[in-house]
Scaffold this active site. Structure first.
Site, PDB file in Angstrom:
ATOM      1  N   GLU A 177     -75.447 100.959 -42.962  1.00 44.31           N
ATOM      2  CA  GLU A 177     -75.816 101.486 -44.276  1.00 44.31           C
ATOM      3  C   GLU A 177     -75.446 102.956 -44.472  1.00 44.31           C
ATOM      4  O   GLU A 177     -76.317 103.822 -44.532  1.00 44.31           O
ATOM      5  CB  GLU A 177     -77.315 101.250 -44.540  1.00 44.31           C
TER       6      GLU A 177
ATOM      7  N   GLU B  20     -76.917  91.757 -42.402  1.00 41.98           N
ATOM      8  CA  GLU B  20     -78.365  92.003 -42.361  1.00 41.98           C
ATOM      9  C   GLU B  20     -79.053  91.418 -43.585  1.00 41.98           C
ATOM     10  O   GLU B  20     -78.554  91.534 -44.706  1.00 41.98           O
ATOM     11  CB  GLU B  20     -78.668  93.509 -42.290  1.00 41.98           C
TER      12      GLU B  20
END
Length: 477
Positions: A247, A351
């Protein structure tokens, strides 16, 4: 399902049906969990069709001549398989061995640990083949840490794996691998660099890497990946891939203490071209490189910015995607648009979890709807050229942790170590409808619905396995 040291529900290994027959596995809100039944195909379309239940999935083996195979569902609805229309190859399905997951698994007695690992990795379980590992700490750790906290150690002479790796994760990886008939593909993702490489001087919180691509900080950070692979290799653990950064735009909506390094797409491109790509290519490891590892709202922009550079495109194997903002942008204009632009680079969901950013409860034991949202996501993304899907933590506690920034979430397996039990939630079984029956190397094939069934809300995907069996997974919402 509640499992302990002496009991856990199991599945039989998949046995392919004989030609002309099918095997059906069904899970339902009413309590069916991958319940197996068998049947034969009709000779003509005019007899009553087979009904596929909630979250049902079937295996069928036909001869190469069977280019089309029709499954009747609700009256008047017909699904037609077209095995001459071949789409993306499947990499697989799995979950993440975070520090929190390892702590929870090892908090159980040895026999209960074995039951949990078998549930995920063995033929008597759902046969995961993908495992994601954080490189050093994530928020799902009990403390923030890196592998080299000695300032200005540009040679990484003080690089050391943590106790979390050596005592928790590595032993569990060996045990999972020994239980699995399939080859496990591991991939690692960094959350943060050592504090001395970051602009904010702290492994915690938002910062960028100091300097710019090509300088000593970026070269050292690229070599940190190689050191990680070197050290794990000493324990006989090899990695299929690494992601360039978990991220890179996480700071947009994570707690202020969340460990992260921010990168723009242009900064990631330059880091790949000048530092990380060459470091991996020079290393003895045959480890692939995955970019993005963030929400699909950044696609196709991120792919264009990085893969639009021919050098970066040569170093990169694929793009990782997180599911958290999927409702904001349709799969067609993010995933499919990216695949059309860069068909030689895979898309992989890296994820996903339920219970994030909820003000009521992170863990919701037995919640069917959370399982259904997993199936819905997997079906949607497989139908838009995604090669696989990785859940977040393999196991969490009743609170949805441990997590040192209190970012608690849900997991398909919840551990109550005080009672030496673990709970396999609906999410676990929903994932199993894909992971157990769609092995690596399978290919999505054409599937046409005779009409849109507005009342029944059916979602489906069809896959051709390497052994020639066909798998159809249907979700009835």
């Amino acid at each position: 399902c509640v499992c302990n040291a002496t009991y856990c529900d199991t599945l039989d290994p998949v046995v392919l049906p004989t030609p002309g027959t099918y095997v059906k596995y069904e899970s339902s809100k009413a309590g069916k969990r991958l319940e197996r039944s068998e049947g034969s195909f009709q000779r003509s379309l005019h007899a009553t069709g087979t009904r596929c239940g909630r979250g049902g999935g079937g295996c069928h083996r036909g001869t190469p001549a069977h280019h089309k195979l029709s499954w009747g569902l609700p009256p008047g609805l017909l699904l037609t398989l077209n095995i001459s229309a071949l789409y993306q190859h499947v990499k697989g399905f799995g979950g993440s061995l975070s520090d929190a997951a390892a702590i929870n698994i090892l908090g159980l007695s040895q026999p209960a640990q074995d039951n949990l690992l078998r549930s995920y990795f063995s033929e008597s379980g759902i046969e995961y083949n993908l495992v994601r590992l954080p490189m050093a700490c994530s928020d799902f750790s009990v403390r923030p840490y890196s592998y080299d906290d000695v300032p200005h150690d540009y040679e990484l002479k003080h690089f050391r794996l943590a106790e979390e790796d050596v005592k928790l994760k590595i032993p569990l990886l060996h045990r999972a691998s020994a239980m699995s008939k399939r080859t496990l593909s591991l991939y690692a993702s960094p959350w943060t660099s050592p504090a001395w490489m970051k602009s904010n001087g702290d492994v915690r919180g938002k910062g960028t890497l100091k300097g710019q691509a090509g300088d000593k900080y970026h070269k050292t950070w690229a070599n940190y990946f190689i050191k990680f692979l070197d050290e794990y290799a000493k324990y006989n653990v090899t990695f299929w891939a690494v992601t360039a950064q978990n991220e890179p735009l996480a700071a947009l909506f994570t707690p202020p203490q969340f460990p992260t390094i921010a990168f723009t797409a242009a900064q990631q491109r330059d880091f790949v071209v000048r530092d990380l790509g060459p470091a991996l290519a020079r290393s003895p490891h045959r480890t692939r490189l995955i970019i993005l590892d963030d929400q699909r709202i950044h696609l196709p922009h991120w792919a264009k910015a990085v893969l639009g550079n021919a050098t970066a495109a040569r170093y990169v194997a694929g793009m990782g995607v997180h599911w958290y903002l999927d409702s904001i942008v349709p799969a067609s204009c993010s995933l499919e648009a990216t695949h059309k632009l860069f068909p030689d680079h895979f898309l992989l969901y890296t994820e996903a979890c339920s219970g994030f950013l909820t003000f009521r409860f992170s863990v919701s034991l037995g919640c069917w709807e959370r399982g259904q949202s997993y199936s819905h996501s997997i079906l949607t993304v497989l139908n838009h050229f995604v090669a696989g899907w990785t859940d977040w933590n393999l196991a969490l506690d009743l609170e949805g942790g441990p997590n040192w920034v209190k970012n608690f979430v849900d997991s398909p397996v919840i551990v109550d170590s005080s009672k030496d039990v673990f709970y396999k939630q609906p999410m676990f079984y929903h994932l199993g409808h894909f992971s157990k029956f769609i092995p690596e190397g399978s290919r999505r094939v054409g599937l046409h619905s005779s009409r849109r069934c507005l009342i029944c809300q059916l979602e489906h995907v069809a896959v051709l396995r390497p052994d020639g069996a066909l798998v159809l997974v249907v979700l009835n919402r």
